[in-house]
Design an enzyme around this catalytic site. Sequence first.
Site, PDB file in Angstrom:
ATOM      1  CE  LYS A 228      -1.653   2.238   3.409  1.00  0.00           C
ATOM      2  NZ  LYS A 228      -2.294   2.688   4.666  1.00  0.00           N
TER       3      LYS A 228
ATOM      4  CG  ASP B 159      -7.328   3.751   2.763  1.00  0.00           C
ATOM      5  OD1 ASP B 159      -8.261   3.369   2.023  1.00  0.00           O
ATOM      6  OD2 ASP B 159      -7.257   4.910   3.220  1.00  0.00           O
TER       7      ASP B 159
END
Length: 223
Positions: free
Chosen positions: A120, A138
């Site tokens: 991420k 997220d």
Amino acid sequence: MTRDQIFEFFRRLAEDNPEPETELEYGNAFQLVVAVALSAQATDVGVNKATRALFASVETPEQMLALGEDGLKQHIKTIGLFNSKAKNVIALSRLLVEEYDSEVPATREDLVRLPGVGRKTANVVLNCWFGQETFAVDTHILRLGNRTGLAKGKTPEAVEAKLEKRVPQPFRRHAHHWLILHGRYICKARTPECWRCPVVDLCSYRAKVMEPPRKGRVQQGSA
């Protein structure tokens, strides 16, 4: 969602905010890596408060190493997990100096080699600094993808893969920012504010909340 609905979904978000940006504050690629690494399980607002003074004096991996782990902890002690994060930031700074000529690498494979940098974080850096079409999933995007029907999946990786397949041009560059901001400020976890959502008619969420909660009473929708 159908292909046409997905296009309209992003068209409306783009019309509302043509040039979305991360809310993290940074001045260069190194500071961005540090800020995103610090933001895990923390808010952007909290990270920004901690890094303003830090980034005023630390702009390079060498300066971070000179500050040291204990010095860094003093700057970021208000952020959750600051001990392990400080250790990772010092370690990634050392690796950048020793193996990357102090430059932040432009590939996911190299970025995830840095301590504290997962997929991420790498995707955020690739998108925000290098302009690549990546989807940093997220908790907001994971929730939003499933709730709206845009990209269903049980894991961030599954949702990312769906977004890769489904998000059309010309929206791919900014898609993850639109989704993060939408999840942060409108499609909230406890009570999605459907009554002011610009894409409410495209969303497959059944328990829509079409009126603001009355004072003293909280309406809740299940994710």
